[in-house]
Enzyme design. Structure first.
Site, PDB file in Angstrom:
ATOM      1  N   LYS A 166       0.832  -1.199   0.000  1.00 33.26           N
ATOM      2  CA  LYS A 166       0.000   0.000   0.000  1.00 33.26           C
ATOM      3  C   LYS A 166       0.871   1.254   0.000  1.00 33.26           C
ATOM      4  CE  LYS A 166      -3.521   0.012   2.924  1.00 33.26           C
ATOM      5  NZ  LYS A 166      -4.760  -0.094   2.135  1.00 33.26           N
ATOM      6  N   ARG A 219      -3.220   2.804   8.798  1.00 31.61           N
ATOM      7  CA  ARG A 219      -3.454   1.471   8.237  1.00 31.61           C
ATOM      8  C   ARG A 219      -2.182   0.660   8.125  1.00 31.61           C
ATOM      9  NH1 ARG A 219      -8.372   2.237   4.230  1.00 31.61           N
ATOM     10  NH2 ARG A 219      -8.332   4.499   4.105  1.00 31.61           N
ATOM     11  N   GLY A 253      -7.505  -7.946   5.402  1.00 32.88           N
ATOM     12  CA  GLY A 253      -8.342  -8.126   6.595  1.00 32.88           C
ATOM     13  C   GLY A 253      -7.651  -8.744   7.786  1.00 32.88           C
ATOM     14  N   MET A 264      -4.815  -7.614   9.421  1.00 34.48           N
ATOM     15  CA  MET A 264      -4.253  -6.693  10.403  1.00 34.48           C
ATOM     16  C   MET A 264      -5.209  -5.512  10.600  1.00 34.48           C
ATOM     17  SD  MET A 264      -0.215  -6.885   9.477  1.00 34.48           S
ATOM     18  CE  MET A 264      -0.432  -6.458   7.775  1.00 34.48           C
ATOM     19  N   ARG A 286      -5.832  -0.370  -8.837  1.00 35.09           N
ATOM     20  CA  ARG A 286      -5.294  -1.732  -8.889  1.00 35.09           C
ATOM     21  C   ARG A 286      -5.729  -2.361 -10.205  1.00 35.09           C
ATOM     22  NH1 ARG A 286      -9.217  -3.646  -3.969  1.00 35.09           N
ATOM     23  NH2 ARG A 286     -11.140  -3.006  -4.986  1.00 35.09           N
ATOM     24  N   HIS A 311     -15.832 -41.985 -11.237  1.00 34.23           N
ATOM     25  CA  HIS A 311     -15.934 -42.431 -12.616  1.00 34.23           C
ATOM     26  C   HIS A 311     -16.687 -41.429 -13.469  1.00 34.23           C
ATOM     27  CE1 HIS A 311     -17.844 -44.707 -15.946  1.00 34.23           C
ATOM     28  NE2 HIS A 311     -16.636 -45.231 -16.038  1.00 34.23           N
ATOM     29  N   ARG A 358      -7.574 -44.884 -24.447  1.00 35.35           N
ATOM     30  CA  ARG A 358      -7.853 -46.008 -23.542  1.00 35.35           C
ATOM     31  C   ARG A 358      -8.683 -47.025 -24.302  1.00 35.35           C
ATOM     32  NH1 ARG A 358      -9.590 -41.462 -21.271  1.00 35.35           N
ATOM     33  NH2 ARG A 358      -8.450 -40.587 -19.520  1.00 35.35           N
ATOM     34  N   ARG A 361      -3.004 -47.211 -25.581  1.00 33.02           N
ATOM     35  CA  ARG A 361      -2.632 -48.011 -24.411  1.00 33.02           C
ATOM     36  C   ARG A 361      -3.293 -49.377 -24.495  1.00 33.02           C
ATOM     37  NH1 ARG A 361      -4.400 -45.983 -18.540  1.00 33.02           N
ATOM     38  NH2 ARG A 361      -6.445 -46.583 -19.302  1.00 33.02           N
ATOM     39  N   SER A 365       5.176 -42.130 -20.790  1.00 39.13           N
ATOM     40  CA  SER A 365       4.063 -41.212 -20.568  1.00 39.13           C
ATOM     41  C   SER A 365       3.666 -41.345 -19.110  1.00 39.13           C
ATOM     42  CB  SER A 365       2.902 -41.567 -21.490  1.00 39.13           C
ATOM     43  OG  SER A 365       1.832 -40.688 -21.242  1.00 39.13           O
ATOM     44  N   GLY A 418       1.598 -41.478 -16.077  1.00 36.76           N
ATOM     45  CA  GLY A 418       0.188 -41.620 -15.714  1.00 36.76           C
ATOM     46  C   GLY A 418       0.036 -41.123 -14.292  1.00 36.76           C
ATOM     47  N   ASN A 454      -2.402 -40.000 -12.544  1.00 34.52           N
ATOM     48  CA  ASN A 454      -3.517 -40.390 -11.676  1.00 34.52           C
ATOM     49  C   ASN A 454      -3.081 -41.542 -10.774  1.00 34.52           C
ATOM     50  OD1 ASN A 454      -4.879 -38.589 -13.238  1.00 34.52           O
ATOM     51  ND2 ASN A 454      -6.289 -40.050 -14.161  1.00 34.52           N
ATOM     52  N   ASP A 455      -2.633 -42.622 -11.382  1.00 34.30           N
ATOM     53  CA  ASP A 455      -2.210 -43.769 -10.586  1.00 34.30           C
ATOM     54  C   ASP A 455      -0.940 -43.465  -9.805  1.00 34.30           C
ATOM     55  OD1 ASP A 455      -4.360 -45.164 -11.325  1.00 34.30           O
ATOM     56  OD2 ASP A 455      -3.309 -46.802 -12.306  1.00 34.30           O
ATOM     57  N   CYS A 498      -0.036 -38.117 -19.261  1.00 34.11           N
ATOM     58  CA  CYS A 498      -1.383 -38.338 -19.756  1.00 34.11           C
ATOM     59  C   CYS A 498      -2.389 -38.479 -18.627  1.00 34.11           C
ATOM     60  CB  CYS A 498      -1.429 -39.539 -20.691  1.00 34.11           C
ATOM     61  SG  CYS A 498      -0.978 -41.083 -19.891  1.00 34.11           S
ATOM     62  N   TYR A 529       5.719 -33.267 -24.153  1.00 36.25           N
ATOM     63  CA  TYR A 529       4.326 -32.879 -24.357  1.00 36.25           C
ATOM     64  C   TYR A 529       3.484 -33.194 -23.133  1.00 36.25           C
ATOM     65  CZ  TYR A 529       3.290 -37.834 -25.005  1.00 36.25           C
ATOM     66  OH  TYR A 529       3.156 -39.174 -24.803  1.00 36.25           O
TER      67      TYR A 529
END
Lengths: 877, 877
Positions: free
Chosen positions: B27, B97, B106, B108, B341, B457, B562, B618, B764, B766, B768-769, B831, B851
């Protein structure tokens, strides 16, 4: 500079030695070594593995000068033996054998009796005074040469042999006489001519070179390549070729052959022990057609030879500094040593021999320690079936936990407890076991299950208890709650069976068991072991009883106490279920308060048993649904005893169901959702510690948070534990030192170990779960493909048995290094089942762990493995 | 050397600048910067954060000389303003301030209207000609000062205020008059006296110093500490304190206040846009009690001020080089800027503004690329509810997949397919979905489920399809197969509902949807993006349809196809089930042969759609039990259609059941047990490739082995694939180039990536797993505790949404480095679903991936994230 390719060996002139193993192969180097010792070795020469290398790099040709060198050495050999190769009167015969620096038994080719031809066979017949023997040898040579060297199908020879037997109307070779063999020889030669287009070579030199070609060629046959691949044998130049004069134990009554051990392989006693047969070949001794004589008798029959043998025994033991297994042949009154190698022995004998050799000044204590395979100690620690018992095995399963057990069949854990309380010995027989069966498993002599693998619940728990278990016994079918079939036979409750958990065998009826004595020798040996050992060994134990057994075996504390087993006992399970079903925190706390005094007593018992040693207690780990029954009928039963509606119970169990419980709401995740469980357990631990401290017991509680994967999980729970502990100290106006640390069993924990170690005072690697998650294998499900993996050599071993050093081990190293980066004095141990497996213990030592923890019965094994690891490392450095 | 502690700012004399943000706070630095620009900022001064540091290191004392420096600057301020702090005639009032280098909104304390006391309040009343206003301000000041500075409970003041209202019989403050405020003031002073034992300080200097103390003190209040901890704000010295003269927009009709955007925040148009109110305070504009006027009107009402504002607008945009959000106040005909701002804007506006600013020469193309938040693009790519629609939300669930959808309710996938085939638009409503529902999901407009989380799923598949989905809607209860309740209301099949998947809202009936235009601006912006981007972006797609959408969005190939989704379609599932139930390899091959031509056609479609680009396919991944029904009734049905006994079917499904299917018999483990599946799939891929090649299509098949954790798994399967491919090439007398690589999704694979890369041509990740196993979290089960974890800040975010860089990311780095060590040109991609999440894409770029691959609708987001990652990295370097 001219390179030497051929090394001669004989009593008086030997060019090699055992240090030239890379060049001469194991066999060649050992023949040279024994010749150097002045032992009577049939002389011969070795063509180096360098030649093999040259051979492959030059399309099967040989380096210049080799032919001449072989010829020179052959002449030397002929001169020494006073015979000429393939001579028609008294022929020199030789064997041509492979031998690489690393033993590859049966993978490459050998040819015996080389030098026989139409004329020399006649000569051999004369010299041996045994026509039949000579022609049988000749036809064997042609057969072997045809198969191995010339590549003729073996069956063709076998067929010709069989035709002859049929023609003659006999069943065995024994029924064939000299004339038969002459006819067979003619046929064999015909076969070779037809198949190869050439005559069988009569010239012994031609035989020799063709045989050498074949042996070098066999280095790269398919099975040899496969064998090296499978056994990860790399960096060898090739095989060497050994050409050695043949000797015969079947040239009459002054000839003979035998095998002997320099000490008794079964008891370890320092006596010369062995068997022999006169006028016989090596195979005859082992084949069991004639009964061999004890080597003692040779003393009378031929005292000179016996004395010579005794003197050789001494020299071999002094030279090789270990008990030897010797093969010898007496040819016409002359002793030859054909082979010596370290002899196999029982664990019991191994210890005695090692201790005696230390006494005799032959080996050092350190060497004695290195002489015993840690796994072999297992034989000494469990009851086994009396070796004098004769019995029939009715079914086989997996040898899930070693030892033997005898008892009456029971089909439920409840019944087991009831019968055991009346002093009856029972065997718990179930399709599979679950945590609810703990009580019954604890009182049973042994456990037999129909399904489940080496790491099934039954197997893991039984090993932990040091109790005999056979798992996955496919021949067991539970027919009802009072009847089963094992193999062909039907059993009801109360029928006796015997289990051999070491072999995985089920036997009908009661057999006598013996408890192998862990005699003074065992104790003394373990003292040597412990003089070397630097890494600590603790035990995984949940009861004072197990703790005491473990201490007897030398455990230096508890590395893992699983508190969940305590939750199943007796009336506690009711309180545990009450807690799970509670609507809110108040309800849970009320139920937990019922468990508190019982848990406190558990810990008092453990602390007392482990006076002076640390006790690591893991906070509750399994998902809550493990504490609830799953079948509707059981739920109905429970709904009555708990006064809760069936629907409510059913809903609760449904809501707790998980797709992958292994990766679900368990471990520290439970305690973050329900901190009150950790609070109760902390209270039980700290109050128990204060209580025993005031009885004068030295107590070192270590509270272990399970399944940490995120540093904040640990921080959150350490605060919960510390807050409760401090509150109790204040309230009791007394305190004890305690530590808070964590299991490292989630891959992520290894990767952020530096962050976790900021607050954690110790790490204990939980390699069971760490292996599951690093491989993405569920222990409970992997059985379907894991055996296939090992069979197809996708994996060298079951990673749940031997720690996977390449993958899981890498994570452990990362974890230790990162952890010690922020906390250099971080105490690190392992508490997975690998903590009692020797190769894994060695790894733990090498990565700098402070201790391993294993089941009580494996403590001595871990001691030995730890001592050996230390010695090995020092020897490398 | 004397250190400077106080920095003055005003139009003519300013000591700070924006570069001093660490010292002056955000500020303070911005106030100085605007002052330097010559903007009309109410003057004041900033006490540095150094002082805060000193304050904490010295028990709340101040460095020598500070008092004098503040006094000097205050006098300068008084002189400049022509007013004295708290003067009884025309008082100078100030705000005090906080303001640290990093914004902590908010957290302080601030105090406004400082300088008021009994006398100056009177003076303010006179000057403002508004008694009520003056006394209201005074009581507000006492209340704020009492609460913030003196620590009196806020409720005490509120109670006194309420008492007065009750006494007066009014509801709002508005009903109170000057006399009421005077009475309240008396009570407030009494409260302060009672609570603190001292009088409310009348001396303005005392007020000032107490306020400064309080602001510095608030740096370490609990919530500020917590905030810094949570937001990982480290290394700051403390807060600065800003003392600024107050200005008023409510001093009569020549005063006013307003907010404005330098461009239209909703369309991006380059017009000055805003609202104001005369004789009002800032809150009045936002509160909505009076209707504010468009800033345009100010042009007529006060052309001078309007022109001044326009000129400030230009200067601010030129200076900050971005669209600004301005707050201004007109005090008695004089304009003051209170704040500027960067303005918030819609994604649509953001793109237009960025493009315009490039045209205007204000920013570079690169800067334009950096201006757009990748996530915000999502708004532009999916249909949404017409903003003009008014509606009531009847239930809320998780915003599982963005966009909006309208359609008739159906309760089964079959019904969805039937109705859709007649051209009807349907919404699939289910408790949860499973792989068997794929067909129905594919034809539905949107999906609504009662259970399941953001990674259930339904959610995962819907996002992949770019289809609107609301998951885990607790207010949805499926009552029967033709009836459900959503919220309060009951629905039957065929009833219309509307889903807003972006917000997770369910609406009764049909609303109008609009498809936001991806106009020329969007295209043009993406061109800028792609000029910067170096990392490739592929798509996860299983159908030609998805592939074409993805190409339209700029996908450069398929990163993950898949194949299991293909196994569920139509009659194939019968053949798949036949394969699973087959007794032996012959039976399996027979069934697989039925699937082969269909799979081949699938691949032909994909290859055609991706002409010129690589397609990564795959091999079959899920455990086989996913292809069988689980309920007895379904099994009975199946047993009829398949002509297999129910018992046999039941036994098969039982035998395939797994405790932890995630860690079970799936991925490459399946193909090692049943290589014939991989053989069939290879055949389908290779034959399809040859077919399209002959149509002139450029085809680059990449065959991907899933779930590798052991190098031999990969070697085994690569051989199976290569053998089959070579056989086909021979048979067809034609060939195509193809690659064989692997998913890296098992922690161990990262650790042994050097070994795997010996044979694997691409990796690649994976994720998720990999995230599941690295954390030991089951996606399907973690919902129970994961939300709790994020709430308790054990984790900063859901690691299934944003890649966990610390843990999982570390493994990825290890994997890439090891892989490239053996194969320097190893092609590496990702992937998992993280491939479309901007912070994860940035990570992928930073670790050197070639990629990322994501669902079709996220391709532009990944493009932008990849371009930004590259620019950021270059700017650091």
């Amino acid at each position: 500079m001219y390179k030497k390719y051929v090394y001669f060996f004989s009593k008086d002139f030997t060019e090699g030695k055992k240090e030239l193993k890379d060049l001469l192969g194991g066999k060649g180097a050992n023949l040279a070594e024994m010749s150097n010792l002045g032992l009577p070795i049939p002389p011969g020469f070795t063509i180096t593995s360098d030649v093999c290398d040259w051979f492959y790099k030059n399309n099967g040709n040989y380096p210049e000068g080799l032919k001449k060198e072989v010829q020179d050495k052959l002449e030397k050999l002929e001169e020494l033996m006073g015979k000429k190769l393939g001579n028609s009167n008294d022929p020199l015969l030789v064997s041509v054998r492979s031998g690489a620096a690393v033993s590859m038994p049966g993978m490459m080719d050998s040819i015996l009796n080389l030098g026989l031809n139409d004329k020399s066979a006649e000569g051999l017949a004369k010299c041996s005074n045994n026509q039949r023997y000579a022609y049988d040898s000749y036809r064997r040579f042609i057969q072997m040469f045809g198969d191995v060297v010339l590549g003729v199908e073996r069956d063709k020879f076998e067929d010709a042999l069989n035709d002859q037997k049929i023609k003659k109307g006999v069943k065995d070779d024994v029924g064939l006489d000299v004339e038969d063999f002459k006819q067979i020889l003619a046929k064999f030669k015909e076969i070779i001519k037809t198949e190869t287009g050439e005559d069988f070579p009569q010239d012994p030199k031609v035989q020799l070179w063709k045989a050498i070609d074949a042996v070098f060629g066999s280095w790269n046959n398919d099975r040899a390549i496969k064998y090296r691949e499978i056994n990860n044998i790399k960096g060898l130049l090739g095989t060497a070729v050994n050409v050695q004069s043949m000797v015969y134990g079947n040239l009459g009554e002054t000839s003979g052959t035998g095998v002997a051990f320099t000490r008794d392989a079964s008891t370890g006693e320092n006596i010369f022990y062995g068997e022999y047969l006169m006028n016989a070949q090596g195979e005859d001794v082992v084949a069991g057609i004639r009964t061999p004589k004890q080597v003692e008798e040779l003393r009378k029959q031929n005292p000179e030879i016996y004395e010579e043998l005794l003197s050789i025994r001494d020299r071999l033991e002094k030279h090789y500094r270990d008990m030897q297994d010797i093969e010898f042949t007496i040819e016409d009154g002359k002793l030859f040593i054909l082979q010596t190698r370290n002899g196999k022995r029982t664990a019991f004998a191994a210890i005695k021999i090692a201790l005696d050799m230390v006494e005799e000044g032959l080996i050092s204590k350190r060497e004695a320690v290195m002489r015993i395979s840690p796994e072999s100690l297992d034989q000494l620690l469990h009851p086994k079936i009396d070796p004098n018992e004769k019995y029939k095995v009715i079914a086989k399963g997996l040898p899930a936990s070693p030892g033997a057990a005898v008892g009456k069949i029971v089909f439920s854990a409840d019944k087991a407890e009831k019968m055991a309380s009346k002093g009856e010995k029972v065997i718990l027989v179930r399709k599979e076991t679950s945590p609810e069966d703990i009580g019954g498993m604890n009182v049973a002599q042994g456990i037999l299950t129909a399904t489940g693998g080496m790491t099934s619940h039954a197997a893991v728990v039984a090993r932990g208890m040091g109790k005999c278990c056979i798992a996955g016994c496919g021949d067991l079918v539970i027919k009802s709650n009072n009847n089963c079939e094992i193999g062909e036979k039907s059993f009801i409750e109360g029928d006796y069976i015997t289990l051999d958990g070491t072999k995985g065998e089920v036997i009908d009826g009661r057999l006598k068991l013996v408890i192998p004595e862990t005699s003074g020798d065992f104790q003394k040996f373990m003292e040597f072991v412990n003089e070397e050992r630097t890494m600590g060994v603790r035990t995984n134990a949940d009861t004072p009883q197990d703790s005491l057994i473990a201490r007897k075996f030398g455990a230096e504390g508890i590395g893992l106490c699983r508190t969940e087993h305590m939750f199943f006992e007796g009336e506690r399970i009711d309180a545990v279920r009450e807690m799970i079903l509670a609507e809110d925190k108040d309800g849970r706390e009320k139920a937990l308060n019922k468990i508190l005094p019982m848990q406190m007593n558990d810990f008092i018992g453990l602390f007392e048993a482990m006076d002076g040693y640390p006790v690591t207690i893991r906070l509750l780990d399994p998902p809550l649904h493990e504490f609830l029954p799953h079948k509707d009928e059981e739920l109905r039963e429970l709904s009555k005893t708990m006064g809760v509606s069936f629907t409510q119970l059913k809903e609760k169990t449904e809501s707790l169901k998980e797709f992958n419980p292994m990766l679900g709401h368990r471990g520290c995740r439970l305690a973050i959702t329900f901190p009150e469980i950790a609070v109760m357990q902390t209270e039980a631990i700290i109050k128990a510690a204060l209580t025993v401290k005031n009885k004068g017991i030295k107590v070192f509680p270590e509270i272990m948070i399970p399944l940490t994967g995120i540093e904040k999980e640990f921080e959150f729970l350490k605060e919960v534990v510390d807050d409760r502990a401090e509150a109790i100290f204040k309230q009791e106006n007394d305190r004890v030192d305690y530590k808070v640390g964590t299991m490292i069993e989630i891959p992520r924990a290894c990767l952020i170990a530096d962050k976790i170690a900021k607050k954690a005072e110790f790490f204990s690697f939980g390699t069971n779960d760490l292996t599951q998650m690093t491989f993405g294998f569920s222990r409970d499900d992997a059985g379907v493909f894991l055996s296939d993996y090992i069979e197809k050599r996708v994996l060298p071993n079951d990673p749940f048995q031997k720690l996977d050093i390449t993958g899981v081990g890498k994570l452990i190293e990362i974890g230790i290094n990162k952890g010690r980066k922020t906390r250099p004095d971080l105490k690190v141990g392992i508490c997975g089942e690998h903590g009692g497996e020797p190769s894994s213990v060695e790894f733990c030592y090498n990565v700098g762990m402070n201790y391993v923890s294993c089941s009580p019965y494996r403590v001595p094994i871990a001691h030995l493995a730890a001592a050996q690891a230390k010695i090995k490392k020092e020897e490398i450095e």
